[in-house]
Motif scaffolding. Structure first.
Motif, PDB file in Angstrom:
ATOM      1  N   TYR A 143       0.811  -1.216   0.000  1.00  0.00           N
ATOM      2  CA  TYR A 143       0.000   0.000   0.000  1.00  0.00           C
ATOM      3  C   TYR A 143       0.846   1.268   0.000  1.00  0.00           C
ATOM      4  N   GLN A 147      -7.408  -4.431   0.818  1.00  0.00           N
ATOM      5  CA  GLN A 147      -6.237  -4.428   1.708  1.00  0.00           C
ATOM      6  C   GLN A 147      -6.032  -5.835   2.255  1.00  0.00           C
ATOM      7  N   GLU A 167      -4.754   3.794  -5.856  1.00  0.00           N
ATOM      8  CA  GLU A 167      -5.425   3.478  -4.598  1.00  0.00           C
ATOM      9  C   GLU A 167      -5.511   1.986  -4.327  1.00  0.00           C
ATOM     10  N   SER A 168      -5.429   1.648  -3.042  1.00  0.00           N
ATOM     11  CA  SER A 168      -5.632   0.274  -2.598  1.00  0.00           C
ATOM     12  C   SER A 168      -7.125  -0.011  -2.638  1.00  0.00           C
ATOM     13  N   SER A 203      -1.533  -5.388  -0.756  1.00  0.00           N
ATOM     14  CA  SER A 203      -2.856  -4.932  -1.189  1.00  0.00           C
ATOM     15  C   SER A 203      -3.020  -5.154  -2.680  1.00  0.00           C
ATOM     16  N   TYR A 211      -3.787  -2.844  -5.663  1.00  0.00           N
ATOM     17  CA  TYR A 211      -3.939  -1.419  -5.959  1.00  0.00           C
ATOM     18  C   TYR A 211      -3.973  -1.158  -7.463  1.00  0.00           C
ATOM     19  N   THR A 258      -5.844   7.520  -1.174  1.00  0.00           N
ATOM     20  CA  THR A 258      -4.869   6.442  -1.375  1.00  0.00           C
ATOM     21  C   THR A 258      -5.494   5.052  -1.197  1.00  0.00           C
ATOM     22  N   TYR A 259      -6.744   4.998  -0.801  1.00  0.00           N
ATOM     23  CA  TYR A 259      -7.435   3.706  -0.651  1.00  0.00           C
ATOM     24  C   TYR A 259      -8.945   3.925  -0.727  1.00  0.00           C
ATOM     25  N   CYS A 297       1.026   3.684  -2.871  1.00  0.00           N
ATOM     26  CA  CYS A 297      -0.083   4.609  -3.147  1.00  0.00           C
ATOM     27  C   CYS A 297       0.202   5.984  -2.538  1.00  0.00           C
ATOM     28  N   MET A 335      -9.324  -1.622   4.927  1.00  0.00           N
ATOM     29  CA  MET A 335      -8.134  -0.906   5.399  1.00  0.00           C
ATOM     30  C   MET A 335      -8.225  -0.659   6.906  1.00  0.00           C
TER      31      MET A 335
END
Length: 336
Positions: free
Chosen positions: A90, A108, A104-105, A227, A229, A326-327, A93, A297
């Motif tokens: 991750y 997770q 983005e993740s 992850s 991503y 980012t996720y 990201c 996450m």
């Protein structure tokens, strides 16, 4: 009348061909290529396990899994448009956002890195990270997550930039050779390489990041690592496919959470055992707690990753990072 019947059959045949063509196009649209930063590593177990369990096919997906030695190389393949997704850490990201790229993740996999810092038994005086001053440390690749974590722990131990040198030595046989030949005096790696080196007594563990409690002690919090991503723009344009991927991987995480190391090992390619099935199973049982049960996450995880990267990364230090970009948990929370 005969003309009408012939016309009817021609039109009907055309409709059938058109429908078949549309079906083929829909199937082709579901072809997804995923690059894994070393699919034989136990930290990236969900990639090959999902394929083995048939969960991609259950979702109507045609998934091709490609292997790359280091996570940073997999990241480069994604940015080049050669693959649609990466199974990697991750922290890429966060690092990429600092460079103006949005990744983005989506699922997770883990809440601990699953890595350890091994040190060669040729150096019995090395008891802590601070003792690595002046030494050469192996990482999977420069710019990789193992490099990030190594530099952070060096900084945390009071070492200054230049006190250590990091070199790319990969994992598995190349990692082992580098330690044996003293090309690197220590290095960060994963299972099954860890067990192989401990078994031959060529190395010992200096820092262990294989469980959540050990990770919290070493890094100051939960560290979301492995992850699935993708580029944010691809996610937005392919939500149905992303949802199917999330469905498949969440089922796999549930399988890991509810089955023993031995049961999981039976689903993996035999060459992943590297000639030691018993050791592979033992490592799985000891480390599978690193995986999240549902792909969500960990709430405090992104802040820990940002803190780690901000400690030494010139890319990240002083930059405004929007961690919410980012996720995403949208797909895992909607998973069947």
């Amino acid at each position: 009348m005969r003309f009408s019947r012939t016309l009817f059959h021609t039109v009907a045949l055309s409709l059938v061909i058109s429908a078949a063509s549309l079906g083929a196009m829909a199937h082709a649209a579901d072809k997804i290529t995923i690059m894994v930063g070393g699919f034989e590593k136990q930290i990236y177990l969900p990639a090959k396990l999902t394929e083995s369990l048939g969960y991609f096919k259950d979702e109507g997906l045609d998934v091709e899994i490609l292997n790359e030695a280091a996570g940073v190389d997999a990241e480069n393949q994604l940015l080049a448009g050669a693959v649609q997704a990466v199974v990697g850490f991750y922290d890429h990201c966060v690092d990429l956002q600092a460079k103006g790229k949005f990744v983005e993740s989506v699922v997770q996999f883990s809440q601990a890195p699953g890595e350890v810092e091994l040190v060669s038994n040729k150096y019995p005086d090395i008891k802590s990270f601070a003792d690595l001053k002046g030494k050469t440390l192996g990482v999977t690749g420069l710019g990789s997550s193992t490099n990030f974590l190594t530099l952070y722990m060096a900084a945390k131990a009071g070492l200054k930039p230049g006190d250590i040198v990091t070199i790319p030595i990969g994992a598995g046989a190349t990692f082992i050779a580098a330690i044996q030949q003293d090309t690197a005096q220590a290095g960060m790696t994963t299972e099954p390489t860890i067990s192989r080196m401990l078994k031959t007594n060529e190395a010992r563990i200096l820092v262990d990041l294989r469980t959540v409690p050990l990770t919290e002690a070493a890094l100051g919090g939960t560290y979301p690592a492995a992850s699935l991503y993708m580029e944010t723009s691809w996610v937005e344009a392919h939500k149905p496919e992303v949802q199917k991927l999330a469905n498949a991987f969440v089922k796999t995480l549930h399988f890991i959470n509810t089955h023993s190391g031995a049961e999981i090992a039976e689903k993996m390619p035999k060459d992943f055992y590297v000639g030691d099935k018993e050791g592979y199973i033992k490592a799985l049982d000891a480390g599978k707690g690193m995986f999240t049960p549902d792909g969500v996450m960990p709430e405090d995880g992104p802040k820990t990753v940002l803190a780690v990267l901000s400690e030494f990364s010139k890319n990240v230090k002083g930059k405004q990072i929007d961690l919410s970009k980012t996720y995403t948990t949208e797909f895992v929370k909607n998973a069947k």
